[in-house]
Design a protein around this motif. Structure first.
Motif, PDB file in Angstrom:
ATOM      1  N   SER A 242      56.166 -60.362  -3.872  1.00 53.03           N
ATOM      2  CA  SER A 242      55.100 -59.624  -4.533  1.00 53.03           C
ATOM      3  C   SER A 242      54.164 -58.993  -3.510  1.00 53.03           C
ATOM      4  O   SER A 242      53.607 -59.688  -2.648  1.00 53.03           O
ATOM      5  N   ASP A 243      53.984 -57.659  -3.589  1.00 53.21           N
ATOM      6  CA  ASP A 243      53.039 -56.981  -2.697  1.00 53.21           C
ATOM      7  C   ASP A 243      51.612 -57.458  -2.947  1.00 53.21           C
ATOM      8  O   ASP A 243      50.819 -57.612  -2.014  1.00 53.21           O
ATOM      9  N   GLU A 244      51.287 -57.689  -4.206  1.00 56.69           N
ATOM     10  CA  GLU A 244      49.942 -58.155  -4.561  1.00 56.69           C
ATOM     11  C   GLU A 244      49.669 -59.525  -3.960  1.00 56.69           C
ATOM     12  O   GLU A 244      48.593 -59.782  -3.408  1.00 56.69           O
ATOM     13  N   ASP A 245      50.639 -60.422  -4.044  1.00 56.86           N
ATOM     14  CA  ASP A 245      50.476 -61.753  -3.468  1.00 56.86           C
ATOM     15  C   ASP A 245      50.395 -61.691  -1.945  1.00 56.86           C
ATOM     16  O   ASP A 245      49.642 -62.448  -1.326  1.00 56.86           O
ATOM     17  N   ARG A 246      51.189 -60.808  -1.349  1.00 58.13           N
ATOM     18  CA  ARG A 246      51.164 -60.673   0.110  1.00 58.13           C
ATOM     19  C   ARG A 246      49.771 -60.285   0.590  1.00 58.13           C
ATOM     20  O   ARG A 246      49.272 -60.827   1.584  1.00 58.13           O
ATOM     21  N   ASP A 247      49.124 -59.369  -0.112  1.00 55.93           N
ATOM     22  CA  ASP A 247      47.774 -58.961   0.264  1.00 55.93           C
ATOM     23  C   ASP A 247      46.770 -60.081  -0.001  1.00 55.93           C
ATOM     24  O   ASP A 247      45.851 -60.304   0.800  1.00 55.93           O
ATOM     25  N   ALA A 248      46.949 -60.800  -1.097  1.00 54.07           N
ATOM     26  CA  ALA A 248      46.042 -61.903  -1.431  1.00 54.07           C
ATOM     27  C   ALA A 248      46.140 -63.025  -0.393  1.00 54.07           C
ATOM     28  O   ALA A 248      45.127 -63.639  -0.026  1.00 54.07           O
ATOM     29  N   ILE A 249      47.338 -63.283   0.104  1.00 49.65           N
ATOM     30  CA  ILE A 249      47.523 -64.302   1.132  1.00 49.65           C
ATOM     31  C   ILE A 249      46.834 -63.873   2.424  1.00 49.65           C
ATOM     32  O   ILE A 249      46.185 -64.679   3.106  1.00 49.65           O
ATOM     33  N   PHE A 250      46.958 -62.592   2.763  1.00 49.10           N
ATOM     34  CA  PHE A 250      46.288 -62.070   3.958  1.00 49.10           C
ATOM     35  C   PHE A 250      44.780 -62.242   3.838  1.00 49.10           C
ATOM     36  O   PHE A 250      44.119 -62.693   4.794  1.00 49.10           O
ATOM     37  N   GLN A 251      44.236 -61.894   2.688  1.00 50.29           N
ATOM     38  CA  GLN A 251      42.794 -62.027   2.467  1.00 50.29           C
ATOM     39  C   GLN A 251      42.362 -63.489   2.617  1.00 50.29           C
ATOM     40  O   GLN A 251      41.357 -63.785   3.280  1.00 50.29           O
ATOM     41  N   ALA A 252      43.114 -64.401   2.001  1.00 50.79           N
ATOM     42  CA  ALA A 252      42.765 -65.822   2.051  1.00 50.79           C
ATOM     43  C   ALA A 252      42.853 -66.367   3.471  1.00 50.79           C
ATOM     44  O   ALA A 252      42.010 -67.164   3.902  1.00 50.79           O
ATOM     45  N   TYR A 253      43.864 -65.939   4.204  1.00 44.68           N
ATOM     46  CA  TYR A 253      44.083 -66.410   5.572  1.00 44.68           C
ATOM     47  C   TYR A 253      42.902 -66.030   6.478  1.00 44.68           C
ATOM     48  O   TYR A 253      42.336 -66.882   7.167  1.00 44.68           O
ATOM     49  N   ILE A 254      42.534 -64.748   6.480  1.00 43.97           N
ATOM     50  CA  ILE A 254      41.470 -64.286   7.367  1.00 43.97           C
ATOM     51  C   ILE A 254      40.118 -64.861   6.948  1.00 43.97           C
ATOM     52  O   ILE A 254      39.307 -65.259   7.798  1.00 43.97           O
ATOM     53  N   LYS A 255      39.860 -64.923   5.653  1.00 46.25           N
ATOM     54  CA  LYS A 255      38.589 -65.475   5.183  1.00 46.25           C
ATOM     55  C   LYS A 255      38.473 -66.956   5.510  1.00 46.25           C
ATOM     56  O   LYS A 255      37.360 -67.459   5.738  1.00 46.25           O
ATOM     57  N   ALA A 256      39.586 -67.673   5.541  1.00 42.76           N
ATOM     58  CA  ALA A 256      39.556 -69.094   5.902  1.00 42.76           C
ATOM     59  C   ALA A 256      39.070 -69.283   7.331  1.00 42.76           C
ATOM     60  O   ALA A 256      38.530 -70.334   7.678  1.00 42.76           O
ATOM     61  N   LEU A 257      39.239 -68.258   8.158  1.00 43.93           N
ATOM     62  CA  LEU A 257      38.776 -68.286   9.544  1.00 43.93           C
ATOM     63  C   LEU A 257      37.369 -67.693   9.692  1.00 43.93           C
ATOM     64  O   LEU A 257      36.899 -67.466  10.801  1.00 43.93           O
ATOM     65  N   ASN A 258      36.722 -67.447   8.543  1.00 49.92           N
ATOM     66  CA  ASN A 258      35.366 -66.880   8.525  1.00 49.92           C
ATOM     67  C   ASN A 258      35.312 -65.506   9.203  1.00 49.92           C
ATOM     68  O   ASN A 258      34.364 -65.199   9.940  1.00 49.92           O
TER      69      ASN A 258
ATOM     70  N   ASP B 237      36.592 -61.090   8.605  1.00 54.52           N
ATOM     71  CA  ASP B 237      36.656 -60.060   7.577  1.00 54.52           C
ATOM     72  C   ASP B 237      38.050 -59.431   7.516  1.00 54.52           C
ATOM     73  O   ASP B 237      38.433 -58.699   8.443  1.00 54.52           O
ATOM     74  N   PRO B 238      38.822 -59.697   6.473  1.00 55.09           N
ATOM     75  CA  PRO B 238      40.170 -59.111   6.382  1.00 55.09           C
ATOM     76  C   PRO B 238      40.165 -57.594   6.307  1.00 55.09           C
ATOM     77  O   PRO B 238      41.089 -56.945   6.805  1.00 55.09           O
ATOM     78  N   GLU B 239      39.132 -57.030   5.703  1.00 59.59           N
ATOM     79  CA  GLU B 239      39.052 -55.571   5.626  1.00 59.59           C
ATOM     80  C   GLU B 239      38.860 -54.969   7.020  1.00 59.59           C
ATOM     81  O   GLU B 239      39.394 -53.897   7.323  1.00 59.59           O
ATOM     82  N   GLN B 240      38.105 -55.638   7.864  1.00 61.16           N
ATOM     83  CA  GLN B 240      37.909 -55.150   9.224  1.00 61.16           C
ATOM     84  C   GLN B 240      39.219 -55.195  10.005  1.00 61.16           C
ATOM     85  O   GLN B 240      39.535 -54.266  10.761  1.00 61.16           O
ATOM     86  N   TYR B 241      39.980 -56.274   9.831  1.00 64.39           N
ATOM     87  CA  TYR B 241      41.291 -56.378  10.490  1.00 64.39           C
ATOM     88  C   TYR B 241      42.161 -55.185  10.117  1.00 64.39           C
ATOM     89  O   TYR B 241      42.747 -54.522  10.994  1.00 64.39           O
ATOM     90  N   ARG B 242      42.269 -54.918   8.831  1.00 62.46           N
ATOM     91  CA  ARG B 242      43.125 -53.830   8.359  1.00 62.46           C
ATOM     92  C   ARG B 242      42.612 -52.469   8.827  1.00 62.46           C
ATOM     93  O   ARG B 242      43.390 -51.613   9.272  1.00 62.46           O
ATOM     94  N   LYS B 243      41.325 -52.276   8.729  1.00 60.51           N
ATOM     95  CA  LYS B 243      40.728 -50.992   9.103  1.00 60.51           C
ATOM     96  C   LYS B 243      40.908 -50.719  10.589  1.00 60.51           C
ATOM     97  O   LYS B 243      41.292 -49.606  10.996  1.00 60.51           O
ATOM     98  N   ASP B 244      40.638 -51.730  11.422  1.00 54.66           N
ATOM     99  CA  ASP B 244      40.758 -51.551  12.858  1.00 54.66           C
ATOM    100  C   ASP B 244      42.217 -51.350  13.276  1.00 54.66           C
ATOM    101  O   ASP B 244      42.524 -50.533  14.154  1.00 54.66           O
TER     102      ASP B 244
END
Length: 298
Positions: A133-149, A151-158
């Protein structure tokens, strides 16, 4: 492929025909052990602060012993943020990576930079390629980066910003960034300056993979280009070469494991379809017999 999300590792070892997959997965997991970050973990002073360097995308994070969460807390934060089951072939690697990245994230000298982000995004996208699932793949990415305190959006943007920049480069212009002006050029210059200063730059394999991705997108296939880029960034090329070899081997193991997983899932799907067809035939036979019996009774 929806059934993959509920696949457990224990289910894969219940029959002899699954041993090949188990062997490949274990080989992949053991190979991942070489993908550890080299880190001298310490709990030193001062809190989180932003860098006023030439790049707006550079963040410095230093933590005290009181502020630093444990590895268990980081893993728990990830599990709380994403509660759905993850297939073991993906989950085993994610759990290993989040432990390693936790140790790096909370090093005293840790500073986020866009090349590191590009490296992690590259690894993550390679790892999760083909996820059901593409939706789940993105949700896992968000959860992973946020768990490290972070910003997942910054990772993707940069990462996207560096990818777009690299696609517009030639092999020669890629290594000539010190003489040019621009947002990405500023990021690379800041890294080069920090790499010279003792203790102000924290090298990692994600960083090495980020460099590799830049070269790949710029079609810089000559080995001398990597050497020149490392020299311009004041990075030890031997470390980069070693880490890229580990990364390539890791991807090879992952491809093999995914292929075996797909074969297993295809076999299981075929078996389910065959059982469903047999069940339908049995139901039709029973229905026919009942109909004949009722007709005879009349």
């Amino acid at each position: 492929m929806a059934a993959v999300t509920s696949l457990s590792f224990s289910a894969l070892v219940q029959s002899s025909e699954r041993k090949a997959f188990v062997s490949s997965t274990r080989s992949f997991a053991s190979n991942l052990d070489g993908f550890r970050f080299r880190t001298n973990f310490s709990y030193d002073s001062v809190g989180v602060r932003s860098s006023n360097s030439s790049s707006r995308m550079v963040v410095q994070c230093m933590s005290t012993a009181i502020d630093v969460p444990t590895v268990s807390e980081t893993k728990l934060n990830f599990l709380k943020a994403y509660k759905r089951p993850i297939p073991s072939i993906y989950n085993n690697v994610l759990q290993e990576l989040i432990v390693q990245q936790h140790l790096m994230r909370y090093k005293r000298t840790y500073r986020y930079d866009a090349v590191f982000a590009l490296g992690f995004v590259t690894v993550y996208d390679q790892l999760m390629e083909g996820y059901p699932s593409d939706e789940d793949r993105d949700a896992i990415f968000q959860a992973y980066i946020k768990a490290l305190n972070e910003d997942p959006e910054q990772y993707r943007k940069d990462a996207q910003s560096l990818e777009e920049w690299a696609r517009a480069q030639t092999p020669s212009s890629l290594v000539e960034f010190p003489s040019r002006e621009g947002e990405v050029e500023g990021i690379l210059k800041d890294i080069a300056e920090r790499a010279v200063g003792k203790g102000s730059f924290s090298y990692s394999r994600f960083f090495a993979i980020g460099l590799f991705r830049l070269l790949e997108l710029a079609n810089a296939t000559e080995p001398t280009i990597l050497e020149k880029l490392c020299a311009a960034l004041n990075i030890n090329k031997r470390s980069v070469d070693r880490d890229l070899d580990v990364y390539r081997n890791l991807l090879s193991k992952l491809v093999q494991a995914k292929e075996l997983l797909k074969e297993y899932m295809d076999r299981e799907k075929k078996k389910r379809e065959e059982r469903a067809a047999e069940s339908q035939k049995a139901n039709e036979a029973v229905t026919k017999c009942l109909g004949d019996y009722q007709h005879a009774g009349q």
